[in-house]
Each structure stands twice: as structure tokens, then as C-alpha cells.
Design a protein around this motif. Structure first.
Motif, PDB file in Angstrom:
ATOM      1  N   VAL A  61       0.848  -1.186   0.000  1.00 26.16           N
ATOM      2  CA  VAL A  61       0.000   0.000   0.000  1.00 26.16           C
ATOM      3  C   VAL A  61       0.889   1.243   0.000  1.00 26.16           C
ATOM      4  N   GLY A  62       0.553   2.170  -0.878  1.00 22.75           N
ATOM      5  CA  GLY A  62       1.329   3.392  -1.008  1.00 22.75           C
ATOM      6  C   GLY A  62       2.396   3.339  -2.092  1.00 22.75           C
ATOM      7  N   ARG A  89      -5.237   8.855  -9.066  1.00 26.75           N
ATOM      8  CA  ARG A  89      -4.003   8.083  -8.869  1.00 26.75           C
ATOM      9  C   ARG A  89      -3.720   7.145 -10.040  1.00 26.75           C
ATOM     10  N   SER A 113      -0.150   5.706  -6.063  1.00 24.89           N
ATOM     11  CA  SER A 113      -0.080   5.300  -4.661  1.00 24.89           C
ATOM     12  C   SER A 113      -1.101   4.192  -4.454  1.00 24.89           C
ATOM     13  N   GLN A 137      -3.685   1.555  -3.392  1.00 22.80           N
ATOM     14  CA  GLN A 137      -4.663   1.448  -2.318  1.00 22.80           C
ATOM     15  C   GLN A 137      -5.186   0.012  -2.235  1.00 22.80           C
ATOM     16  N   GLU A 175      -8.061  -1.186  -2.286  1.00 26.62           N
ATOM     17  CA  GLU A 175      -9.170  -1.455  -3.211  1.00 26.62           C
ATOM     18  C   GLU A 175      -8.712  -1.585  -4.670  1.00 26.62           C
ATOM     19  N   ASP A 176      -7.411  -1.372  -4.920  1.00 29.52           N
ATOM     20  CA  ASP A 176      -6.893  -1.491  -6.282  1.00 29.52           C
ATOM     21  C   ASP A 176      -6.522  -2.928  -6.639  1.00 29.52           C
TER      22      ASP A 176
END
Lengths: 107, 119
Positions: free
Chosen positions: A15-16, A61, A77, A79, A81-82
Motif C-alpha cells: 500500500v502506497g 491516482r 499510490s 490502495q 481497493e486497487d
């Protein structure tokens, strides 16, 4: 037929993180390249059209770039949910081809 | 709201025929191309073909030409995908998808129709 080579086939990121997927066409397709997201058990969703245009409602993003034969899809970045499989798709005179897909997982 | 609603799951035997449907609503059905996409279990997306319901102009992927027939009935705003003789290898999820912007991008998708072919 125009062939699309998408890489990598799978990707694990945190994440990120910034995530990049590439797609290469077997011949010049100008900017005739779209990107889709497919979550498990769901229909695909259009994210990017004409190589770099963000579909309405899609978070900023997500981005796309490229022209000719080489294209890039980026999540700036990552997330949670991606998590999904991402596909490129070219179009040429009402003939379409999808890339093989990139399965994105959270590390 | 623009929608594509597909017919329900099918279980068929090899050699049987089948026609699945995709009903459009919320837009001018005759004015936009509708495509069909196959997804075999655990595999990627494959474009099968596309139809313009206004004049039934239809284009097929070379991989699917002669294997399936795409049609549309504009009087009921419905597109179809049909097989004359199913094979086990036709087992897949089938999606219809709309090029709603005229940009050759599929911006609206049906929910999918699962077709299972098994003896």
C-alpha cells in the motif's frame, strides 16, 4: 492481427507504492489504447481511454501514457481497493485485442 | 442510467445450440456499437466481435469468425451471441460491452453470462 504484450503477468506491491504496468503493441497503434480493471467475479471497468485520458469518476491516482507501440499504466499510490487484474486493449478499425492481463496483489 | 442486462447462466451439452442476449437501456440502442468478450475460467479477456445495431454492421475477431454469430434486434434493444453447435471449450463467461462514447472503448459492461458445456 495486432498483438499486445503486457507485463508483468503478476505483481505484488505494498500500500502506497507506485505501480507500473507496460503494454507493447506489435505495430504502431498511435494512441488507440485503453486500460481496464477487473475485480474478482466482476465485469471489467474502463479506467483510461486513448492511452492517457481518465474515464469520468476514476481516481486521479490512475494514469496512462505512451503512443506508437509502447504504453504505460501507473497507479501513483496503491490502495487496498486497487487489488484486481488490469488489461490493456488496443483498437484498430473496429478490431480489438486485449493484453494478457496483470494480476496485482498486496504484499 | 445506461445499462446492459444479460440473460442468465446456461448449462448445455456438446453439440447443442445456444443464443444468449444483452438488453440495452437508457440510451439510443441503434447509435452505438456493442461488443462481445469471452473469459474462459481463470483466463484473460478475449474480444469476439462487435455489432452496430443501427444497420447490423458486424465485425468478428479472426479467432471467432465462423464459430459464433452476433446479431441484434433493434425493436427490443437486444444484442445476441449464438452458437450452432457448442463444444466443451466454449465453457466461459461471456460479457457484452458498449462503446457508449464512440471512442472505441467499452465504457459500459453487462454483468456477464456463464455458459457451461458439459456432457
Amino acid at each position: 492481427d495486432i498483438q499486445m504484450t503486457q507485463s508483468p503477468s503478476s505483481l505484488s506491491a505494498s500500500v502506497g507504492d507506485r505501480v507500473t504496468i507496460t503494454c507493447q503493441a506489435s505495430q504502431d497503434i498511435s494512441n488507440y489504447l485503453n486500460w481496464y480493471q477487473q475485480k474478482p467475479g466482476k465485469a471489467p471497468k474502463l479506467l483510461i481511454y486513448d492511452a492517457s485520458n481518465l474515464e469520468t469518476g476514476v481516481p486521479s491516482r490512475f494514469s496512462g501514457s505512451g503512443s506508437g507501440t509502447d504504453f504505460t499504466f501507473t497507479i501513483s499510490s496503491l490502495q487496498p481497493e486497487d487489488i484486481a487484474t488490469y488489461y490493456c486493449q488496443q483498437y484498430d478499425n473496429l478490431q480489438y485485442t486485449f493484453g494478457q492481463g496483470t494480476k496485482l496483489e498486496i504484499k | 442510467e445506461v445499462q446492459l442486462v444479460q440473460s442468465g447462466a446456461e448449462v448445455k451439452k456438446p453439440g447443442e445450440s445456444l443464443k444468449i442476449s444483452c438488453k440495452g437501456s437508457g440510451y439510443s440502442f441503434t447509435s452505438y456499437w456493442i461488443g462481445w468478450v469471452r473469459q474462459m475460467p481463470g483466463k484473460g479477456l478475449e474480444w469476439m466481435g462487435i455489432i452496430y445495431p443501427g444497420d447490423s454492421d458486424t465485425r468478428y475477431s479472426p479467432s471467432f469468425q465462423g464459430q459464433v454469430t452476433i446479431s441484434a434486434d433493434k425493436s427490443i434493444s437486444t444484442a445476441y451471441l449464438q452458437w450452432s453447435s457448442l463444444k466443451a471449450s466454449d465453457t466461459a463467461m461471456y460479457y457484452c460491452a458498449l462503446d457508449g462514447s464512440g471512442m472505441q472503448a467499452f465504457d459500459i459492461w453487462g454483468q456477464g453470462t456463464m455458459v457451461t458445456v458439459s456432457s
